[in-house]
Design a protein around this motif. Structure first.
Motif, short mmCIF file in Angstrom:
data_model
loop_
_atom_site.label_atom_id
_atom_site.label_comp_id
_atom_site.label_asym_id
_atom_site.label_seq_id
_atom_site.Cartn_x
_atom_site.Cartn_y
_atom_site.Cartn_z
N MET A 1 0.90 -1.18 0.14
CA MET A 1 0.16 -0.01 -0.13
C MET A 1 0.89 1.18 0.06
N GLN A 2 0.58 2.22 -0.99
CA GLN A 2 1.30 3.60 -0.80
C GLN A 2 1.12 4.33 0.37
N PRO A 3 1.81 5.16 0.91
CA PRO A 3 1.65 5.84 2.30
C PRO A 3 0.82 6.90 1.92
N GLY A 182 -7.03 11.44 11.36
CA GLY A 182 -5.75 10.56 10.75
C GLY A 182 -6.47 9.13 10.60
N LYS A 183 -6.97 8.37 11.52
CA LYS A 183 -7.49 7.15 11.49
C LYS A 183 -8.58 6.98 10.63
N ARG A 184 -9.44 7.99 10.42
CA ARG A 184 -10.43 7.82 9.42
C ARG A 184 -9.93 8.05 7.95
N LEU A 185 -8.85 8.83 7.79
CA LEU A 185 -8.27 9.03 6.45
C LEU A 185 -7.61 7.70 6.00
N ALA A 186 -6.89 7.17 7.07
CA ALA A 186 -6.26 5.73 7.01
C ALA A 186 -7.13 4.52 6.76
N MET A 187 -8.58 4.77 7.40
CA MET A 187 -9.14 3.62 7.20
C MET A 187 -9.83 3.65 5.48
N PHE A 188 -10.00 4.82 5.19
CA PHE A 188 -10.45 4.99 3.79
C PHE A 188 -9.66 4.56 2.77
N ALA A 189 -8.21 4.99 2.86
CA ALA A 189 -7.33 4.45 2.16
C ALA A 189 -7.26 3.04 2.06
N LYS A 190 -7.29 2.74 3.15
CA LYS A 190 -7.14 1.19 3.39
C LYS A 190 -8.10 0.13 2.73
N LYS A 191 -9.20 0.70 2.89
CA LYS A 191 -10.38 -0.01 2.18
C LYS A 191 -10.26 0.07 0.56
N LEU A 192 -9.88 1.34 0.01
CA LEU A 192 -9.79 1.41 -1.25
C LEU A 192 -8.50 0.43 -1.70
N ALA A 193 -7.52 0.41 -1.12
CA ALA A 193 -6.36 -0.42 -1.65
C ALA A 193 -6.77 -2.02 -1.59
N ASP A 194 -7.55 -2.25 -0.46
CA ASP A 194 -7.96 -3.58 -0.32
C ASP A 194 -9.05 -4.05 -1.62
N ASN A 195 -9.58 -3.14 -2.15
CA ASN A 195 -10.61 -3.33 -3.20
C ASN A 195 -10.22 -3.05 -4.48
N ALA A 196 -8.84 -2.67 -4.63
CA ALA A 196 -8.30 -2.39 -5.79
C ALA A 196 -7.84 -3.44 -6.68
#
Length: 196
Positions: A1-3, A182-196
């Protein structure tokens, strides 16, 4: 996952403190995070708080999985160095490099009614033009109800010269909101990365 990229400009350190606390929230979910600053546009400026971290590259902006963008409030608007940086991102816009990436915004001002919310809105506009998905703070965050200083559903804020707070520190509510953002932003980034 990109930072996740936490990108800010800070003259006296208040916006940097917000950036650091947001980065802490991102990393608490085991999401990689990098903290960067934008280049000052004035050689005469005393930007000690921004010079403490590396300047962002356009490649880092393109490659980030999410963006937290911060600026001090300047007459109800973002500071000139942040606007100058955003104005340099036309090639990223043409490529669609930021489309569908989550983003949030944050600011600090020296007074309670110093134009914080209009500054947050001013920073959202270019991000929306880039096709980013804006991630605010829901009122389910208890500190948003309790804060007597900084805090907004549009993004986290800090009041630097409030009588209840030393300018060199965030209030407990301000810090809690930064970590939640920060947690909310990371959560959305993680979900998008997992679904890519």
């Amino acid at each position: 996952m990109q930072p996740v990229l936490v990108l800010y400009y800070s003259r006296n350190g208040s916006t940097k403190r917000l950036a650091d606390a947001i980065a802490q929230g991102v990393s608490s979910l085991d999401v990689p995070v990098i903290v960067r600053t934008v280049k000052s546009i004035s050689d005469a400026a005393n930007d000690a708080a921004s010079s403490a971290v590396p300047e962002v590259s356009l490649q880092e902006l393109e490659q980030c999985s999410a963006l937290a963008l911060g600026s001090p409030t300047r007459f109800g608007n973002m500071a000139a160095p942040v606007k100058h940086f955003l104005d340099s991102t036309s090639s990223q816009w043409l490529k669609g490099a930021l489309i569908d990436k989550p983003a949030c915004v944050f600011t600090s001002s020296s007074s309670m009614h110093g134009g914080q919310e209009s500054t947050l809105l001013s920073m959202m506009v270019p991000l929306i033009h880039h096709g980013m998905v804006i991630c605010g703070l829901p009122y389910s965050e208890p500190a948003l109800h309790n804060t007597t200083m900084g805090g907004s559903p549009y993004g986290v804020t800090h009041v630097a010269h409030h009588s209840l707070s030393a300018p060199e520190q965030l209030s407990e509510d301000e810090k809690a909101l930064c970590i939640a953002q920060g947690k909310r932003l990371a959560m959305f980034a993680k979900k998008l990365a997992d679904n890519a």
